[in-house]
Design an enzyme around this catalytic site. Structure first.
Site, PDB file in Angstrom:
ATOM      1  N   LEU A 106     -48.604   3.227  -9.964  1.00 44.56           N
ATOM      2  CA  LEU A 106     -48.087   4.568 -10.274  1.00 44.56           C
ATOM      3  C   LEU A 106     -48.989   5.645  -9.707  1.00 44.56           C
ATOM      4  O   LEU A 106     -50.208   5.537  -9.785  1.00 44.56           O
ATOM      5  CB  LEU A 106     -48.021   4.770 -11.791  1.00 44.56           C
ATOM      6  CG  LEU A 106     -47.388   3.665 -12.619  1.00 44.56           C
ATOM      7  CD1 LEU A 106     -47.458   4.014 -14.094  1.00 44.56           C
ATOM      8  CD2 LEU A 106     -45.956   3.463 -12.168  1.00 44.56           C
ATOM      9  N   CYS A 160     -58.644   6.731  -9.280  1.00 43.50           N
ATOM     10  CA  CYS A 160     -58.341   5.423  -8.698  1.00 43.50           C
ATOM     11  C   CYS A 160     -59.024   5.174  -7.351  1.00 43.50           C
ATOM     12  O   CYS A 160     -59.819   4.242  -7.236  1.00 43.50           O
ATOM     13  CB  CYS A 160     -56.840   5.270  -8.550  1.00 43.50           C
ATOM     14  SG  CYS A 160     -55.980   5.601 -10.091  1.00 43.50           S
ATOM     15  N   GLY A 167     -59.504  12.045  -4.221  1.00 43.36           N
ATOM     16  CA  GLY A 167     -60.221  12.073  -5.494  1.00 43.36           C
ATOM     17  C   GLY A 167     -59.395  11.289  -6.489  1.00 43.36           C
ATOM     18  O   GLY A 167     -58.622  10.405  -6.114  1.00 43.36           O
TER      19      GLY A 167
HETATM   20  C1  UGA Z   1     -53.160   6.156  -6.427  1.00 44.07           C
HETATM   21  C2  UGA Z   1     -52.122   5.277  -5.708  1.00 44.07           C
HETATM   22  O1  UGA Z   1     -51.362   6.088  -4.814  1.00 44.07           O
HETATM   23  C3  UGA Z   1     -51.195   4.607  -6.733  1.00 44.07           C
HETATM   24  O2  UGA Z   1     -50.300   3.728  -6.054  1.00 44.07           O
HETATM   25  C4  UGA Z   1     -52.048   3.797  -7.710  1.00 44.07           C
HETATM   26  O3  UGA Z   1     -51.267   3.201  -8.710  1.00 44.07           O
HETATM   27  C5  UGA Z   1     -53.035   4.722  -8.377  1.00 44.07           C
HETATM   28  O4  UGA Z   1     -53.854   5.340  -7.370  1.00 44.07           O
HETATM   29  C6  UGA Z   1     -53.879   3.885  -9.307  1.00 44.07           C
HETATM   30  O5  UGA Z   1     -54.574   2.988  -8.837  1.00 44.07           O
HETATM   31  O6  UGA Z   1     -53.770   4.066 -10.525  1.00 44.07           O
HETATM   32  P1  UGA Z   1     -53.159   8.607  -7.497  1.00 44.07           P
HETATM   33  O7  UGA Z   1     -54.621   8.421  -7.702  1.00 44.07           O
HETATM   34  O8  UGA Z   1     -52.344   9.147  -8.588  1.00 44.07           O
HETATM   35  O9  UGA Z   1     -52.463   7.201  -7.085  1.00 44.07           O
HETATM   36  O10 UGA Z   1     -53.003   9.617  -6.302  1.00 44.07           O
HETATM   37  P2  UGA Z   1     -52.482   9.615  -4.804  1.00 44.07           P
HETATM   38  O11 UGA Z   1     -51.244  10.389  -4.720  1.00 44.07           O
HETATM   39  O12 UGA Z   1     -52.485   8.279  -4.217  1.00 44.07           O
HETATM   40  O13 UGA Z   1     -53.632  10.490  -4.133  1.00 44.07           O
HETATM   41  C7  UGA Z   1     -55.001  10.094  -4.188  1.00 44.07           C
HETATM   42  C8  UGA Z   1     -55.866  11.112  -3.515  1.00 44.07           C
HETATM   43  O14 UGA Z   1     -55.668  11.068  -2.106  1.00 44.07           O
HETATM   44  C9  UGA Z   1     -55.590  12.557  -3.936  1.00 44.07           C
HETATM   45  O15 UGA Z   1     -56.832  13.215  -4.123  1.00 44.07           O
HETATM   46  C10 UGA Z   1     -54.856  13.155  -2.759  1.00 44.07           C
HETATM   47  O16 UGA Z   1     -55.073  14.531  -2.617  1.00 44.07           O
HETATM   48  C11 UGA Z   1     -55.476  12.369  -1.604  1.00 44.07           C
HETATM   49  N1  UGA Z   1     -54.610  12.286  -0.422  1.00 44.07           N
HETATM   50  C12 UGA Z   1     -53.425  11.620  -0.476  1.00 44.07           C
HETATM   51  C13 UGA Z   1     -55.019  12.867   0.771  1.00 44.07           C
HETATM   52  O17 UGA Z   1     -56.112  13.456   0.859  1.00 44.07           O
HETATM   53  N2  UGA Z   1     -54.220  12.744   1.879  1.00 44.07           N
HETATM   54  C14 UGA Z   1     -53.036  12.095   1.835  1.00 44.07           C
HETATM   55  O18 UGA Z   1     -52.368  12.017   2.897  1.00 44.07           O
HETATM   56  C15 UGA Z   1     -52.625  11.526   0.628  1.00 44.07           C
END
Ligand code: UGA
Length: 459
Positions: free
Chosen positions: A160, A267, A264
């Site tokens: 998620l 996760c 950040g």
């Molecule tokens: C992430 C995974 O996407 C989920 O599949 C997983 O279940 C979850 O970790 C977990 O292990 O519980 P999440 O931490 O909610 O989910 O956030 P993401 O949307 O994946 O983004 C993570 C970070 O990467 C954010 O800080 C976001 O700003 C950054 N990000 C994301 C970028 O810098 N560039 C991108 O292209 C995408």
């Protein structure tokens, strides 16, 4: 006191831990018609839940909780003994916070299993949803009978995303269930069989590998595009166009190629470190993971240096307005948010920092008591020498930038998430810098002037 165990039924599901994963999963399971009991020990979280109030900000969760709690489909308790009565399946969704060495702290998982061992019969399946390093479930199952539930233990990792967790529950890209006990795996799979998705059945360690590998790979993608962004800043090119071009190849894919301040949250940083630590404890140096982490931290440092360069001198005494504090939009979660490092570095250089976030302000203030957290975005930017976009909240695109231009001290925006329309801002006299692109020619010409980014000072 409960002395007799009720007969179990797979339509009754218990979730241990009402954190982010546990609560969303529980609410979704109740929505699908199961009778769900949530066991939570934290007194303040429990108090909120007892009033049917979601303790976290997650789109749609409050509405769903109200509905499933009002109808009695979801109940909460602090008693594990009572909470597991009649449950055919128990999900363990307790925290696995990082240890100082980067490894995952498994104490809460171990203690949950030990306690479940005292209250469950052999017919109840325990499914581990907490994120645990590869090999954990297998080794937990191998421990003495006294320290684990008498029935089967499987692993069922979650994928998620915060901010769209309910959507992800309802439309998962896949369900992964790992364990040796076929019947137990099938019973857990039944909870998801109405969904149009692939159910991957495997051994427990492969399931854990899939979970960590997914997060680590996505983190690698982000760090890769951020390295490309740096090259664009040095050589030329526009990283957003480059990402579109790379992502057009279906073997690569466009998602998670957004350059910016990096990853950040609770996760990615934790899971990359834990997988690296797990590899290290087996004598393997996983260099790609180390590099992804280093690039990620460097991205934040580099951003602050850019602020410094743009202001042409020292940051001491300068007012810097941060827009966005949460680690990503759609959440009030501040865990490992890039904003924390950026605020610290700016403050170390003597800048006066104010910040605004649509929902994470209160959480940020608790973490950073000295930070000036504003509840009004226009107050936040008043008199600012630079505005930094740190979280890509879409509402920042809709701000009245003309009004902002009139109240800042200098018209300078550094967009750490490549969110805004730079041309429109430049029309308003702002100097606009984004990640992975050199300053526009118009701006370069301007910056040769005496006061490159100064707007009329406001009183
Ligand atoms: C992430 C995974 O996407 C989920 O599949 C997983 O279940 C979850 O970790 C977990 O292990 O519980 P999440 O931490 O909610 O989910 O956030 P993401 O949307 O994946 O983004 C993570 C970070 O990467 C954010 O800080 C976001 O700003 C950054 N990000 C994301 C970028 O810098 N560039 C991108 O292209 C995408």
């Amino acid at each position: 006191m409960i002395s007799l165990r009720q007969p179990v039924d797979d339509r009754t599901v218990t979730v241990i831990g009402a954190g982010y994963v546990g609560l969303v999963t529980a609410a979704w399971l109740a929505e699908t018609g199961r009778q769900v009991h949530v066991v939570e020990q934290d007194a303040s979280r429990l108090a909120l839940l007892r009033r049917h109030v979601a303790p976290i900000h997650e789109g749609g969760l409050q509405e769903l909780l109200t509905s499933v709690m009002d109808s009695g489909k979801l109940t909460v308790t602090d008693s594990l003994a009572a909470g597991v009565q009649g449950a055919g399946i128990v999900f363990v969704a307790v925290g696995t916070p990082p240890l100082p060495d980067g490894g995952a702290d498994l104490r809460q998982v171990r203690s949950a299993l030990r306690e479940l061992g005292r209250h469950l019969g052999p017919e109840t399946v325990v499914a581990i949803k907490s994120t645990v390093p590869p090999g954990t479930t297998q080794s937990l199952v191998a421990v003495s009978r006294r320290d684990r539930p008498p029935g089967p233990v499987v692993t069922c990792p979650e994928f998620l995303r915060e901010g769209s967790a309910l959507h992800d529950c309802r439309n998962p890209a896949r369900i992964v269930i790992g364990g040796d006990d076929d019947v137990a795996c099938r019973r857990v799979a039944k909870l998801f069989e109405h969904l149009e998705t692939r159910i991957i059945r495997t051994d427990a360690t492969s399931a854990e590998m899939i979970k960590y590998g997914s997060n680590a790979f996505l983190a690698l993608k982000i760090s890769f595009v951020n390295e490309m962004a740096r090259l664009c800043e040095l050589i030329g090119g526009d990283v957003d166009v480059v990402a579109d071009g790379l992502g057009a190849d279906p073997r690569i894919g466009r998602s998670f190629l957004n350059a910016g301040l990096g990853f950040g949250g609770s996760c990615f940083p934790k899971d990359v470190a834990a997988l690296d630590e797990t590899a290290g404890s087996h004598g393997h140096s996983f260099w790609l993971l180390k590099a992804a982490t280093e690039v990620n931290l460097q991205q934040r440092r580099r951003f602050v240096i850019r602020v410094q360069e743009a202001l042409g001198s020292t940051l001491a005494g300068k007012k810097i307005a941060l827009l966005g504090l949460a680690f990503k939009p759609g959440t009030d979660d501040m865990r490992q948010a890039p904003s924390i490092d950026i605020v610290r570095q700016l403050s170390d250089y003597g800048a006066r920092v104010s910040a605004y976030d649509p929902v994470a302000g209160a959480n940020a203030q608790r973490l950073m008591p000295d930070l000036t957290v504003c509840t009004d975005v226009y107050e936040c930017v008043r008199g600012a020498d630079a505005i930094l976009i740190v979280t890509e909240w879409p509402q920042f695109q809709a701000l009245d930038w003309e009004r902002i231009a009139a109240v800042v001290r200098r018209r300078l925006v550094l967009d750490g998430r490549n969110l805004l329309d730079g041309a429109a801002l430049e029309e308003l006299g702002f100097a606009y810098l984004r990640v992975g692109r050199q300053a526009s020619r118009k701006r370069t010409r301007l910056s040769r002037g005496r006061s490159p980014v100064a707007a009329p000072a406001v009183g």
